[in-house]
Enzyme design. Structure first.
Site, PDB file in Angstrom:
ATOM      1  N   GLU A 168     -68.573  46.284  15.419  1.00 16.53           N
ATOM      2  CA  GLU A 168     -67.328  46.541  15.776  1.00 16.53           C
ATOM      3  C   GLU A 168     -66.732  48.020  15.466  1.00 16.53           C
ATOM      4  O   GLU A 168     -65.634  48.038  15.667  1.00 16.53           O
ATOM      5  CB  GLU A 168     -66.248  45.739  14.801  1.00 16.53           C
ATOM      6  N   TYR A 170     -66.853  49.808  12.888  1.00 12.04           N
ATOM      7  CA  TYR A 170     -66.460  50.340  11.458  1.00 12.04           C
ATOM      8  C   TYR A 170     -67.439  51.556  10.942  1.00 12.04           C
ATOM      9  O   TYR A 170     -68.692  51.640  11.779  1.00 12.04           O
ATOM     10  CB  TYR A 170     -66.318  49.125  10.517  1.00 12.04           C
ATOM     11  N   ARG A 218     -74.281  42.213   9.540  1.00 14.58           N
ATOM     12  CA  ARG A 218     -73.497  42.141  11.109  1.00 14.58           C
ATOM     13  C   ARG A 218     -73.628  43.295  11.835  1.00 14.58           C
ATOM     14  O   ARG A 218     -73.153  44.292  11.615  1.00 14.58           O
ATOM     15  CB  ARG A 218     -72.009  41.683  10.927  1.00 14.58           C
ATOM     16  N   HIS A 256     -64.073  48.147  18.582  1.00 13.40           N
ATOM     17  CA  HIS A 256     -62.494  48.060  18.589  1.00 13.40           C
ATOM     18  C   HIS A 256     -61.921  48.912  19.870  1.00 13.40           C
ATOM     19  O   HIS A 256     -61.093  48.398  20.355  1.00 13.40           O
ATOM     20  CB  HIS A 256     -61.810  48.045  17.568  1.00 13.40           C
ATOM     21  N   GLN A 343     -52.576  35.237  19.799  1.00 13.17           N
ATOM     22  CA  GLN A 343     -51.043  35.352  19.581  1.00 13.17           C
ATOM     23  C   GLN A 343     -50.719  35.401  18.238  1.00 13.17           C
ATOM     24  O   GLN A 343     -49.786  35.780  17.669  1.00 13.17           O
ATOM     25  CB  GLN A 343     -50.323  34.626  20.608  1.00 13.17           C
TER      26      GLN A 343
END
Ligand code: NAP
Ligand code: SF4
Length: 678
Positions: A168, A170, A218, A256, A343
């Site tokens: 992701e 990081y 991961r 991201h 949301q």
């Protein structure tokens, strides 16, 4: 009764020194509770409920190994003995139900939203204002030791292992990829050097902690950023991690900062599982698939076909803590399905608010929103079968009240019946299905095609009346707005014919949705096939992709209509949409050539089209149809005024209470909170 239909989901996974009772992993998700020790009783209840619900393996939200690794200032950290006490509440709550739990160690690197950020190279990320400092050799070695220290403390706190967050985008991912790593020392350059940081962390933890401790890694299987890794490089890293001592290999998809959606609702289910299956061919350790797996059919198909050994879900287990138990006992139709809206979970996290769930307001509030069986059953009328009314009716009935639901139309679901026809919002069908099953199971007396007024309600002698009569679309009031070519969004979504050139008035969530609806021909096959979706977004179709980062040029189908999307405000269109989803909607409209105008003053509608004024200049938009998406107005005729005397107690919730900023998140929560108190 235990089902064999989902035998692969329910099969234990033996790891030699320990066994995970089934193949469901609750993936790491930041809730906001992990950053403060006083919130750990709530965090323990949150994880405990999911362990009770049958999940085999749970992974905590990201905890930093040091302060440079904080995602947010003073974020959750584990690097002293004093940090472990609250975690014991969590591990105990999970072990009580026979599940296992890993602590995720996450160093944010240049994604940290704080001034101490560091990275492989001093390259600022587009999603944080802070430029990172390049880590020196000694800082790298110290950081590896910080990972080891955190893993040791995790063991002391009772965790069954750790997950090393290497995807992701990081810190570890920043080292793994040329996208950020531009070093020329032994930590940069060829794959062997870029993966050294990840491999040394795993080796050091394994050496210090021994064999009987799960180390899950991961790994980013598809970076989706330029200069990202190829599949061959991903496989090289996976094999090296296996050799270094990992127990499980988890899937990460997309950084991201990638401009390709990876988890929002328009991403087809299990869209990325091919990449997991490709890596699985090259390693012997169990491999976990992730992203947009939300229902048992999808999970079972992945496991049965051998594409992965476990399936990871995070949001679906927020939406329904009892997903596994329902699967195991043939109650799949009772699953409250995650609709991937973000949301109430990720959008909250990004606003520094506690994560919860739009369809399950108890998520993260397990100790605060409690549905206790009532000792004094009451007669309760719920007027309106939209999601606010459905939430109130089903919670009240589950508590033992005698509930009657009045719905004026021939179906329940309200605005969700409009949302479900938008391309990419097919998941909204699931929420309506869930509520219909709940109405039946909880014994709500549902009266469709029944428009009630207050006199009738009073005559029937209810103790409580919940007014959830919702909204009607706001009408546009300009010259010509009563012409036949002017339609409300509700008429359009219910199938009214629309011309080839359209002006959409109002650029809120519904203006964007309606524009997307109008870009494509009606009756699209739903949901979108995975390959078509990948072509549209520019994702390499080949599992063994050679393009760096798995990117390829996007292939966009020409839109079937020419569309203008308009608003009066002068701010950017879509600025008020969800933080983690708005960019997807904006990108989708932009690439399909939708013309977006702001600062628009609407003047009149004639046979020629829509007359507007922008920057003091009159313009004619030659359109055949004008679709009004100008928000809503509350419908509350049933609600008595404050000075009116009534036999029943009246309550008002959802859009009927407040149409401004009406949304399903508030509607469902208000319904549940009220019903929990009655
Ligand atoms: P909205 O977000 O309030 O947007 C309506 C837009 O219409 C406003 O932005 C406003 O913009 C314009 N408008 C308001 N009054 C007007 C008038 N009298 N004449 C002309 N334009 C007017 O409402 P919505 O789009 O109907 O959405 C309703 C709710 O549903 C939202 O709050 C949202 O939470 C939810 N929703 C969310 C999503 C999502 O993807 N997350 C999707 C759909 C719906 P200007 O004043 O600038 O013109
Ligand atoms: Fe899923 Fe939406 Fe709930 Fe998040 S808020 S868990 S995306 S349904």
């Amino acid at each position: 009764m235990t089902t064999t239909r989902y035998a692969n989901i329910l099969k234990p996974l033996h790891l030699g020194f320990t066994t995970i009772k089934n193949r469901v992993v609750m993936g790491s998700m930041h809730t906001g509770l992990e950053d403060r020790f006083y919130n750990y009783p709530k965090l323990a209840a949150y994880f405990g409920e999911r362990a009770k619900g049958g999940v085999g393996l749970l992974i905590t939200g990201g905890i930093s190994p040091n302060r440079q690794g904080w995602l947010l200032p003073a974020g959750g950290t584990m690097n002293t003995l004093g940090d472990i006490a609250p975690h014991r509440l969590v591990t105990h709550a999970v072990h009580k139900h026979g599940a296992k739990i890993l602590l995720q160690i996450l160093h944010a690197g240049r994604y940290g939203y704080q001034p101490f950020v560091v990275s492989a190279s001093p390259i600022k990320s587009p999603i944080s204002p802070f430029k990172p400092r390049q880590m020196s050799e000694s800082q790298i070695l110290d950081t590896i030791q910080d990972y080891v220290k955190t893993a040791k403390l995790a063991k002391k706190a009772g965790y069954d292992g750790v997950e090393i967050m290497g995807s992701e985008g990081y810190l570890i991912n920043q080292f793994l990829s040329r996208h950020v790593n531009q070093r020329t020392d032994r930590w940069g350059g060829e794959t062997e050097n870029r993966m050294r940081f990840a491999v040394e962390i795993v080796k050091a933890i394994r050496a210090e902690i021994g064999e009987k401790f799960i180390i899950c890694f991961r790994l980013s299987l598809l970076d989706l950023v330029h200069d990202g890794n190829t599949m061959q490089e991903v496989i090289t890293v996976a094999k090296a991690l296996e050799k270094a001592g990992i127990t499980l290999l988890n899937t990460g998809i997309g950084w991201h900062e990638a401009r390709i959606p990876t988890i929002v609702t328009s991403v087809p289910r299990a869209a990325f599982v091919d990449y997991t299956a490709e890596v699985k061919k090259h390693v012997a350790v169990p491999v976990i698939a992730s992203n947009r797996i939300n229902m048992p059919e999808t999970a079972e198909a992945i496991l049965a076909s051998g594409q992965a050994d476990m399936v990871q879900m995070a949001r679906p287990l927020l939406a329904d803590a009892f997903w596994v138990n329902k699967t195991a006992t043939n109650r799949v139709d009772e699953i409250n399905t995650c609709i991937a809206c973000n949301q109430a979970c990720l959008d909250h996290t990004f606003k520094n608010k506690r994560a919860t769930c739009l369809v399950n307001p108890r998520a993260g509030y397990e100790t605060e929103l409690v549905y206790v069986k009532t000792k004094k059953p009451k007669g309760i009328a719920v007027v309106g079968g939209g999601v606010a009314g459905l939430s109130a009716a089903t919670v009240a009935a589950s508590r033992g009240h005698d509930v009657t639901l009045f719905e004026a139309t021939n179906e329940v679901g309200g605005q969700f019946n409009l949302a479900k026809v938008i391309p990419g919002k097919e998941e909204f069908h699931e929420t309506i299905r869930y509520f219909k099953v709940q109405l039946e199971k909880t014994g709500v007396d549902v009266r469709l095609n029944t428009r009630v007024n207050r006199e009738q309600l009073e005559r029937e002698g209810f103790d409580e009346v919940i007014v959830a009569t919702g909204v009607v679309p706001r009408e546009l009031k300009i010259t010509g707005s009563d012409a036949p070519q002017v339609l409300s969004y509700a008429e359009v979504l219910r199938g009214a014919p629309v011309g080839d050139r359209v002006a959409v008035i109002g650029a809120g969530g519904i203006g964007f949705d309606v524009s997307e609806f109008l870009l494509k021909p009606p009756h699209q096959p739903q949901p979108q096939p995975v390959d078509e979706w990948k072509r549209e977004w520019g994702v390499d179709l080949h599992a063994n992709y050679v393009n760096e980062g798995g990117l390829q040029p996007a292939e966009v189908e020409p839109p079937v209509r020419e569309i203008y999307l308009l608003q009066r405000k002068t701010t950017a269109l879509g600025a008020g949409l969800g933080k983690t989803t708005g960019w997807v909607h904006r990108a989708q409209l932009k690439k399909h050539g939708v013309r977006m105008l702001r600062g628009v003053h609407y003047k009149s509608i004639t046979d020629e089209g829509l007359w507007i004024e922008v920057d003091g200049h009159d313009q004619l938009l030659r359109v055949d149809t004008v679709v009004v998406c100008a928000g809503q107005e509350s419908v509350k005729d049933v609600m008595p005024s404050e000075d009116q005397k009534t036999l029943a107690n009246y309550h008002i919730i959802g859009g009927a209470k407040l149409a401004a900023e009406l949304d399903a998140k508030r509607a469902i929560r208000e319904g549940a909170e009220l019903a929990a108190k009655l």
